[in-house]
Write an enzyme that holds these catalytic residues in place. Sequence first.
Site, mmCIF file in Angstrom:
data_model
loop_
_atom_site.group_PDB
_atom_site.id
_atom_site.type_symbol
_atom_site.label_atom_id
_atom_site.label_comp_id
_atom_site.label_asym_id
_atom_site.label_seq_id
_atom_site.Cartn_x
_atom_site.Cartn_y
_atom_site.Cartn_z
ATOM 1 N N HIS A 49 -25.296 -31.521 -32.792
ATOM 2 C CA HIS A 49 -26.000 -31.827 -34.044
ATOM 3 C C HIS A 49 -26.375 -33.297 -34.134
ATOM 4 O O HIS A 49 -25.584 -34.182 -33.814
ATOM 5 C CB HIS A 49 -25.261 -31.316 -35.283
ATOM 6 C CG HIS A 49 -23.918 -31.881 -35.578
ATOM 7 N ND1 HIS A 49 -23.753 -32.991 -36.359
ATOM 8 C CD2 HIS A 49 -22.678 -31.474 -35.239
ATOM 9 C CE1 HIS A 49 -22.460 -33.243 -36.485
ATOM 10 N NE2 HIS A 49 -21.788 -32.345 -35.800
ATOM 11 N N ASP B 22 -18.732 -37.705 -33.848
ATOM 12 C CA ASP B 22 -19.186 -36.474 -34.499
ATOM 13 C C ASP B 22 -20.586 -36.645 -35.067
ATOM 14 O O ASP B 22 -20.739 -37.102 -36.181
ATOM 15 C CB ASP B 22 -18.198 -36.109 -35.607
ATOM 16 C CG ASP B 22 -18.547 -34.800 -36.290
ATOM 17 O OD1 ASP B 22 -19.394 -34.061 -35.774
ATOM 18 O OD2 ASP B 22 -17.962 -34.518 -37.348
ATOM 19 N N GLU C 284 -26.112 -29.974 -39.881
ATOM 20 C CA GLU C 284 -24.858 -29.300 -39.522
ATOM 21 C C GLU C 284 -23.791 -29.607 -40.557
ATOM 22 O O GLU C 284 -23.042 -28.736 -40.987
ATOM 23 C CB GLU C 284 -24.385 -29.750 -38.135
ATOM 24 C CG GLU C 284 -23.264 -28.891 -37.551
ATOM 25 C CD GLU C 284 -21.845 -29.366 -37.862
ATOM 26 O OE1 GLU C 284 -20.890 -28.670 -37.508
ATOM 27 O OE2 GLU C 284 -21.672 -30.435 -38.504
ATOM 28 N N GLU C 285 -23.740 -30.871 -40.962
ATOM 29 C CA GLU C 285 -22.671 -31.298 -41.868
ATOM 30 C C GLU C 285 -22.843 -30.739 -43.279
ATOM 31 O O GLU C 285 -21.909 -30.759 -44.066
ATOM 32 C CB GLU C 285 -22.589 -32.836 -41.918
ATOM 33 C CG GLU C 285 -22.279 -33.476 -40.558
ATOM 34 C CD GLU C 285 -20.862 -33.220 -40.051
ATOM 35 O OE1 GLU C 285 -20.125 -32.448 -40.694
ATOM 36 O OE2 GLU C 285 -20.504 -33.791 -39.002
ATOM 37 N N ASP D 262 -19.815 -30.295 -29.749
ATOM 38 C CA ASP D 262 -19.614 -31.050 -30.983
ATOM 39 C C ASP D 262 -18.277 -31.794 -30.887
ATOM 40 O O ASP D 262 -17.232 -31.163 -30.899
ATOM 41 C CB ASP D 262 -19.606 -30.053 -32.150
ATOM 42 C CG ASP D 262 -19.660 -30.732 -33.502
ATOM 43 O OD1 ASP D 262 -19.693 -31.964 -33.555
ATOM 44 O OD2 ASP D 262 -19.655 -29.990 -34.510
HETATM 45 ZN ZN ZN Z 1 -19.704 -32.072 -35.846
#
Ligand code: ZN
Length: 501
Positions: A275, A287, A319-320, A348
């Site tokens: 992502h 991340d 994604e978050e 990820d």
């Molecule tokens: Zn992530």
Amino acid sequence: MHRSLAILALSSLAAASAIQYPFVESSQPETISNKPLVSSNAIQDDISSDKLLKRAKHLFKLAELAIDEYNHPTRVIGSQGHVATLDYIYATLAGLGDYYDISNQTFPAVMGNVFEYRLVLGDSSPNSTAAMSLTPPTKDKEPVFGPLVLVANEGCDSSDYPANVTGSVAFIRRGTCPFGIKSENAGRAGAIAAVVYNNGKGGLSGTLGQPSKDHVATFGISDTDAKPYIEKLQAGEVIESSAYIDAIVESIGTTNIVAQTKGGDPDNCVMLGGHSDSVTEGPGINDDGTGSLTLLEIATQLVKYSVNNCVRFAWWAGEEEGLLGSDYYVSQLSDEENMKIRLFMDYDMLASPNYAYQVYNASNAVNPVGSQELRDLYTEYYTVHGQNYTYIAFDGRSDYDGFIRNGIPGGGIATGAEGIKTRKEAEMFGGTEGEWFDHCYHQLCDTVDNLNMEAWELNAKLVAHSVATYAVSFKGFPERTAVKHNVLSEKSLYHGSKLIM
Ligand SMILES: [Zn+2]
Ligand SMILES: *[C@@H]1O[C@H](CO)[C@@H](O)[C@H](O)[C@H]1NC(C)=O
Ligand SMILES: *[C@@H]1O[C@H](CO)[C@@H](O)[C@H](O)[C@H]1NC(C)=O
Ligand SMILES: *[C@@H]1O[C@H](CO)[C@@H](O)[C@H](O)[C@H]1NC(C)=O
Ligand SMILES: *[C@@H]1O[C@H](CO)[C@@H](O)[C@H](O)[C@H]1NC(C)=O
Ligand SMILES: *[C@@H]1O[C@H](CO)[C@@H](O)[C@H](O)[C@H]1NC(C)=O
């Protein structure tokens, strides 16, 4: 000019090969098929931690572009940091010549930001109070006042809400249905705010998910904080309360970037994704800078080779906020396109500072057939390289979820987020027992200094190995089984990194 020459050359080559090898059909442009077939060893050798680190440093600079607006580096969707990340990914791919078909897929996304909140129940403020993600603000972004009213059962049904919830703060037990449904029911019943209390141990923070006009400002509190209030309410006491949330929820457009090799069998694709976005709180270098950049580096190295099967890279946005980009992508696939994806590999968080080598525990018994073979590819790799690994739950917390729900085999690896390293894991991987795998998970300190480069390099080589293996052949890998439509194999508490119920 280069391009038209290549096309000319291709047509003469096709004619020549048709004469010499009538039974061999090549679907690859000449510029690609003249290259050596990719091999796992060759592309693994192309990966180095220096190149990865250089990209990570660049990504942090891009995150800093958000400082004007957010006061700190971030690559959250809608920020300059994310826009610059997308431009960087796109420009890098575009700079690789015509090896890939690159496409932007823009989709509607919601983003929320909670600036401030306060909850007072009776004469105290529960210290576990958290505002739910994607919560709307209280009315006019001002404090609201009313009695606390206990909702029956778990507040999943409108009949659970007594008439006097109108003008009150609804007090709802966690469980049975998502937080978003509870908030919506409370709003429809006329509540001015809602508090969901945990039915298990500890504090409760989650997300309301897809916004609804009926959502009200919603908090989570722990089981222990809730207990005395429940007892008082059950004894008929009135608990005057005040709730305050200053937040915004807004709709924006954001973009998935997808790049597919022009070469290779387009009906049999190996797909992988990471992502491109981070959380609001920080720059997201582990991340998921590590996943995105690993893909970008491998996409860059792959152009030296030819492939037998198509390789499709994806950089998901949102994604978050709840796997928005990958969900959208899968939802837009026709059944025919869905069937062309032989498997999806999710990457990820590949370099957590207190890492473990984690493999998603996918199994053919509960996931689309092939998921287990992919899992075994990862574990074999770690074993061959003399490394330990652990299995972790394949429970919907990252972008593989949309794929497996729709019949596409999936899996992936990670190095750990807010989980705590056990003594056994410290023996297996080194690092510090009793601490998070990534002590900067979803925080401001997820910077370049938050990376374990040794773990990143090995994992990037493993990602390269996974790409090369399936780009060469799907021999021994199960054929695709039928398309499914958004099935949930079990009731999952997650869809993305946040609790949804
Ligand atoms: Zn992530
Ligand atoms: C695709 O999106 C990227 C990132 O926003 C942008 O830089 C690029 O110009 C876009 N390309 C096209 C063809 O729209
Ligand atoms: C909340 O307060 C209780 C005691 O009142 C304490 O045990 C607990 O650690 C506190 N939690 C936090 C997150 O501060
Ligand atoms: C709301 O109504 C319920 C019964 O339906 C009652 O038990 C409760 O005490 C009432 N709460 C307030 C604040 O009036
Ligand atoms: C992995 O999944 C299988 C089947 O779903 C389960 O039986 C096994 O206990 C899991 N292993 C771990 C370590 O989670
Ligand atoms: C693997 O784990 C064992 C303990 O279970 C440990 O003794 C060994 O050193 C670990 N291997 C590596 C490469 O860290």
